[in-house]
Design a protein around this motif. Structure first.
Motif, mmCIF file in Angstrom:
data_model
loop_
_atom_site.group_PDB
_atom_site.id
_atom_site.type_symbol
_atom_site.label_atom_id
_atom_site.label_comp_id
_atom_site.label_asym_id
_atom_site.label_seq_id
_atom_site.Cartn_x
_atom_site.Cartn_y
_atom_site.Cartn_z
ATOM 1 N N ILE A 37 0.839 -1.205 0.000
ATOM 2 C CA ILE A 37 0.000 0.000 0.000
ATOM 3 C C ILE A 37 0.873 1.254 0.000
ATOM 4 O O ILE A 37 0.565 2.242 -0.675
ATOM 5 C CB ILE A 37 -0.954 -0.015 1.218
ATOM 6 N N VAL A 60 0.718 6.938 -6.630
ATOM 7 C CA VAL A 60 -0.485 7.708 -6.951
ATOM 8 C C VAL A 60 -0.271 9.200 -6.702
ATOM 9 O O VAL A 60 -0.751 10.048 -7.455
ATOM 10 C CB VAL A 60 -1.677 7.205 -6.095
ATOM 11 N N ALA A 108 -5.728 8.829 -4.273
ATOM 12 C CA ALA A 108 -5.479 7.591 -3.514
ATOM 13 C C ALA A 108 -6.779 6.838 -3.280
ATOM 14 O O ALA A 108 -6.848 5.610 -3.425
ATOM 15 C CB ALA A 108 -4.808 7.926 -2.188
ATOM 16 N N TRP A 125 -6.342 5.367 0.460
ATOM 17 C CA TRP A 125 -6.205 4.247 -0.481
ATOM 18 C C TRP A 125 -6.940 3.023 0.078
ATOM 19 O O TRP A 125 -7.701 2.361 -0.626
ATOM 20 C CB TRP A 125 -4.703 3.949 -0.690
ATOM 21 N N TYR A 179 -8.050 -0.472 -7.584
ATOM 22 C CA TYR A 179 -7.206 -1.627 -7.336
ATOM 23 C C TYR A 179 -8.065 -2.856 -7.077
ATOM 24 O O TYR A 179 -7.850 -3.930 -7.647
ATOM 25 C CB TYR A 179 -6.293 -1.361 -6.135
ATOM 26 N N THR A 198 -1.433 9.365 2.459
ATOM 27 C CA THR A 198 -2.684 9.086 1.739
ATOM 28 C C THR A 198 -3.046 7.599 1.815
ATOM 29 O O THR A 198 -4.053 7.168 1.254
ATOM 30 C CB THR A 198 -2.596 9.498 0.248
ATOM 31 N N LYS A 199 -2.196 6.824 2.503
ATOM 32 C CA LYS A 199 -2.451 5.384 2.639
ATOM 33 C C LYS A 199 -3.857 5.087 3.162
ATOM 34 O O LYS A 199 -4.525 4.163 2.710
ATOM 35 C CB LYS A 199 -1.447 4.779 3.644
ATOM 36 N N GLN A 238 1.942 1.928 -3.466
ATOM 37 C CA GLN A 238 0.768 2.390 -4.218
ATOM 38 C C GLN A 238 0.508 3.875 -3.939
ATOM 39 O O GLN A 238 0.291 4.664 -4.855
ATOM 40 C CB GLN A 238 -0.460 1.582 -3.804
ATOM 41 N N ALA A 239 0.554 4.208 -2.660
ATOM 42 C CA ALA A 239 0.258 5.584 -2.277
ATOM 43 C C ALA A 239 1.304 6.539 -2.845
ATOM 44 O O ALA A 239 0.974 7.612 -3.367
ATOM 45 C CB ALA A 239 0.197 5.690 -0.751
ATOM 46 N N ALA A 275 -7.737 5.276 -6.449
ATOM 47 C CA ALA A 275 -6.801 4.218 -6.813
ATOM 48 C C ALA A 275 -7.064 2.949 -5.999
ATOM 49 O O ALA A 275 -6.997 1.836 -6.530
ATOM 50 C CB ALA A 275 -5.372 4.696 -6.600
ATOM 51 N N GLY A 276 -7.356 3.114 -4.720
ATOM 52 C CA GLY A 276 -7.654 1.952 -3.886
ATOM 53 C C GLY A 276 -8.880 1.228 -4.405
ATOM 54 O O GLY A 276 -8.918 -0.007 -4.492
#
Ligand code: SF4
Lengths: 340, 629
Positions: B156, B163, B218, B181, B225, B177-178, B159-160, B221-222
């Motif tokens: 994660i 993004v 984020a 997400w 995902y 921003t986790k 990913q954060a 995006a989460g």
């Protein structure tokens, strides 16, 4: 309120309650009470708009003897209760009566905050340098060496100084009087009431039973003129039987010296003029202690600043300017959903 | 072992899979470092969940340290939510899903997870030093620690960072921003709308702020995902149908909110302005914060110099004719006790809110407990009775606060309102009440000098006259010294003190005639076993009793709101059961109270761990009661 306020002038008697006064005969509190009765009548206040709040101690019985509203509360907490009252009813005249133990020991924290917050209450601290009600223990203002039931070998505890403390708390009105000086006390009460913000008045009070004559060194008739300096705004700080002693600022030490006019080349022009708005002078004056210095009496410091309850009321009024809030709306604001 | 970002291992040999569709209820626990924004993540997810019409309950579980070193177990913050299509009564005993944003969060929380439950973890936060710092000797992902659970590892953090890149925010901001997400991902898993969160981000940051943009990205995006990785099998999106509830307008409400609103509502019904005087203390401060923003509702707030001053200022306000309120928590309540005694002696209205927390002393400030029942009922010098009432849930605080104001003003007495850390912080869907549905109880100040003295009493309620400064002709003195029954003046008379003591007690006891009789929440009014609770244990007891009844056991649930005085019929009611079990989060305070009052041989289910009671714990205790017949 529909009740018509009678316009007749009230006398000192009208401010005395029907309760038998229970202080020891000869206690300094009697004189203060009398001065207050008269002073309130002179000021033309209404008893229903006047409230006396006290803590615990001999002095704190004061409200029972006033024909006003009164609240005898708990030890040390009078400033907090007075604060709550004044916040909620800013239009009332709120007086607080306390003693050296009540105000400077158990209630020191509350006194500090009431003063620095500058809430518009009049604080009268009866300082007799002893715990009277609990039978004579030394108090936070007792001098080192004071013998008492709890200090049989003499107190080794460094005393608090009421006016120095008040100034240190950023009090904007600091004054000192003596229990038996009714005329001067009356003036201080009237100044304290007129001052918007926290007013602090230390009243030197003789406890005839447990600490008699503690202040004789400056209150006795024979020495009074030489040992009391009654300060007045804009006037030279001159005292003494001959009116030839005064306070002079020593520019080397930044301290005050007692000087004699006509001696060592000192002239009246050298004597400091009292400026009650000058906090530096107030600081110097409030720290003077007999016997080296005269006891300083009168209004030591007065420099008004906006009072706390006024600022709170202004915020409340600003928030209410658009009309009263609607709880139903408030609870429905934000994310809601319907279930049908 | 190098695991793929979306590696999903189905591990648990004996664990049941997470229910897939048409879930009854599911418990998700988010956990991370205190800087990871877990509380925001949880409360936004709760908001989204409420908006789709699920029943829900939340449990924000804060660390005691505000800024604990990152990656430590004592810096772990968690937020648990239980949501479902049947009425949800607790935040859930055991999470079905645990989101762990670092090894410490895993360490603190994995043992509580249901066997077969799903762990989603941020593999990017599982560096060697993070793992060691959390107290694992070896990587828990590789040594079988998690073998009873299904584990989904996603980097994660990476990913954060990815993004957030286009928005030019710092690495630190990007990592922060986790939480969004994860919110995006979990929202996809449970089919929640992102709209309210998007609005929240727009409100908080404005449209142009790069940090706001990164957060929004984020979130999306989460969500994407979850969609694009076609998370198969047991983590596929599931929809939790909405619950059948009473029609009306609903919102999420925390206990602190509904309590603050209830106080303001109570003051309005009494026709008084409210003055709240408080001193900051966990977990009571939100009440001060909320009321400080309610000036236009006739509220004035005062942050006092200490707890004693707060109580005294509230008393001063009541003396002046306002509704004085002070709110605090255990240690603060201890400090207020002398002043409460003054309000009892001078018979002034006052509401004392006690949001209980773990103790003694500083104890566990951020954890919940019900251990202030004794101090509420008995904790003052001398014979100093006062009414005590307790709220059972976040939404219930509203009505309880109104009741506290009613009793305080009608009987001229301080009232203690017991809430707790769980109730204050937790949120639940709430059918928003209408002020029009409440009967006003307007205060009438004494104006008439005829026959007046400050302790002249109402014949029925025994309440003394409330005459406030400013009223001509009614000047009087009150104080802590005993007052003469017939004049209010100081009195040291022996017979008078007895009479005043009896009168103070009678006044409070009479309130029992003015409160509802004790009802039974579920089950019969007599039978084999009554489980008795008060306060925030309502949810777990209620559900446990319902479950056990469904299994055929003769068990009822009684929940006490008015703790002092107790409802008139309570003694007889308790005696109509063969057994009585008191479930509470203390060492037996209600147990002692009821045994003492009614001589019933009640037993206790007592828990003092700082955590809410679990349904299963109550069920076990009920089983044990039946086993021991
Ligand atoms: S003990 Fe002292 S201060 Fe108290 S009433 Fe007697 S003389 Fe006055």
């Amino acid at each position: 309120m529909n009740v018509q306020v009678p316009a007749e002038k009230l006398t000192a008697k009208d401010f005395a309650s029907d309760q038998e006064v229970r202080w020891c005969p000869g206690c300094g509190d009697y004189a203060i009470l009398k001065a207050m009765h008269k002073s309130l009548a002179d000021m033309g206040v209404r008893p229903e708009n006047t409230v006396f709040i006290s803590g615990i101690g001999c002095s704190s019985r004061f409200p029972y003897y006033m024909a006003t509203y009164g609240f005898h509360t708990i030890h040390g907490r009078a400033p907090a209760i007075a604060t709550g009252l004044k916040l909620s009813r800013p239009e009332l005249d709120v007086w607080m009566v306390t003693g050296d133990g009540d105000a400077l020991s158990i209630g020191g924290n509350h006194l500090f905050h009431a003063l620095r917050r500058n809430i518009d209450i009049n604080i009268l601290l009866f300082n007799n340098e002893i715990y009277g009600l609990t039978k004579g223990q030394y108090s936070p203002t007792s001098r080192v060496g004071q013998r008492s039931p709890s200090t049989p070998m003499g107190s080794v505890d460094s005393p608090a100084e009421a006016c120095v403390f008040a100034l240190g708390c950023n009090a904007r009105f600091v004054a000192r009087g003596i229990d038996v000086q009714a005329k001067e006390l009356g003036e201080l009460f009237s100044r304290a009431r007129a001052h918007k913000g926290a007013s602090f008045v230390e009243i030197i009070q003789n406890c005839i039973v447990y600490n008699d004559a503690a202040f004789a060194g400056f209150t006795e008739k024979a020495v009074a003129a030489d040992m009391q300096l009654h300060v007045k705004h804009g006037e030279k700080m001159i005292f003494g039987k001959e009116r030839n002693k005064g306070l002079k600022l020593n520019t080397q030490t930044f301290a005050l010296d007692v000087v004699t006019i006509g001696e060592n080349g000192v002239t009246e022009a050298d004597i400091l003029v009292h400026d009650e708005k000058n906090k530096v002078i107030a600081g110097l004056l409030s720290g003077l202690r007999p016997p080296r210095f005269p006891e300083v009496l009168g209004v030591i410091y007065c420099d008004p600043a906006p009072s706390y309850e006024t600022a709170v009321a202004a915020q409340d009024a600003a928030a209410r300017a658009k009309g009263p809030g609607d709880l139903d709306k408030l609870m429905r604001a934000g994310n809601t959903w319907q279930v049908t | 072992m190098n695991l793929q970002a979306d590696d999903i291992r189905s591990g648990a040999p004996d664990g049941a899979p997470v229910p897939k569709s048409d879930l009854d209820a599911i418990v998700v626990r988010f956990a991370g470092d205190s800087g990871d924004g877990v509380q925001l993540l949880g409360s936004q997810f709760a908001q989204e969940t409420a908006l789709v019409g699920n029943s829900l309950a939340t449990f924000p579980d804060f660390p005691a340290e505000i800024r604990a070193p990152t990656g430590t177990t004592y810096g772990v913050s968690a937020f648990q939510i239980n949501f479902g299509s049947r009425p949800v009564k607790t935040a859930g005993d055991q999470p079905d899903v645990l989101v762990a944003l670092n090894p410490a969060a895993l360490m603190v929380n994995y043992k509580g997870l249901r066997k077969g439950g799903l762990v989603i973890l941020d593999s990017g936060a599982f560096k060697d030093k993070d793992i060691k710092r959390a107290g694992f000797t070896v990587d828990p992902r590789t040594d079988g620690t998690l073998k009873e659970f299904r584990v989904m590892e996603i980097d994660i953090s990476a990913q954060a960072l990815e993004v957030a890149k286009p928005f030019g925010v710092s690495q630190k901001e990007a990592l922060r921003t986790k939480n969004l997400w994860v919110l995006g991902l979990v929202s996809w898993m449970y089919d929640r709308e992102l709209k309210s969160t998007m609005e929240y981000i727009a409100r908080k940051f404005g449209a142009e702020d790069p940090i706001g943009k990164a957060n929004l990205a984020a979130l999306n995006a989460g969500h994407a995902y979850g969609e694009t990785h076609e998370l198969s099998g047991d983590v596929a999106p599931v929809s939790v149908p909405s619950v059948k509830v009473e029609p009306g307008t609903y919102r999420l409400v925390s206990g602190a909110e509904s309590l603050a609103w209830g106080l303001a509502a109570g003051a309005q019904l009494a026709g008084l302005e409210l003055v709240l005087a408080s001193y900051p203390i966990t977990p009571s401060s939100p009440i001060l914060h909320i009321l400080a923003r309610m000036k236009q509702y006739g509220v004035t707030t005062f942050q006092a110099e200490d707890e004693i001053a707060a109580c005294c200022a509230a008393i001063g306000a009541s003396y002046g004719g306002k509704l004085g309120v002070t709110a605090s928590s255990g240690p603060g309540i201890a400090l207020k006790t002398e002043a409460i005694g003054l309000a009892i002696g001078t018979e002034l209205p006052l509401v004392v809110v006690n949001t209980q927390r773990g103790g003694p002393s500083t104890g566990l400030p951020t954890k919940t407990e019900q251990s202030d029942l004794f101090i509420a009922v008995f904790g003052r010098n001398a014979d100093a009775p006062m009414p005590v009432i307790a709220s059972r849930s976040p939404g219930d605080c509203f009505d309880v606060a109104i009741e506290a104001v009613r009793l305080a003003t009608k009987y001229m007495t301080p009232v203690m309102l017991l809430s707790d850390g769980y109730i204050a912080n937790a949120a639940e869907p709430w059918l928003i009440p209408s002020m029009a549905d409440y009967t006003p109880f307007k205060v009438a100040f004494r104006k008439d000098p005829e026959g007046f003295h400050p302790f002249v009493r109402d014949e029925k309620t025994l309440a003394r006259a409330w005459a406030i400064p400013g009223t001509p002709g009614l000047m009087h003195r009150i104080g802590g010294i005993e007052r003469d029954y017939n004049s209010g003046n100081i009195s040291y008379d022996a017979a008078n003190h007895q009479k005043m003591t009896d009168t103070r007690a009678a006044k409070i006891n009479n309130i029992a005639d003015d409160i509802p009789e004790q009802s039974v929440e579920i089950g019969e009014a007599k039978g084999k076993l009554a489980v008795v609770g008060w306060g925030s244990t309502f949810g777990p007891i209620n559900r446990a009793v319902a479950n056990m009844r469904a299994k055929g056991h003769d068990v009822s649930h009684i929940h006490i709101r008015h703790i002092w005085p107790l409802p008139r019929n309570l003694g007889a009611l308790l005696k109509s059961y063969e057994k009585v079990l008191i479930a509470e989060m203390n060492n037996g305070q209600m147990l002692q109270l009821l045994r003492g009052q009614y001589l019933v041989d009640a037993k206790g289910l007592l828990k003092v761990s700082g955590q809410p009671l679990k349904i299963s714990e109550v069920e076990d205790a009920i089983r044990a009661q039946f086993a021991s017949v």
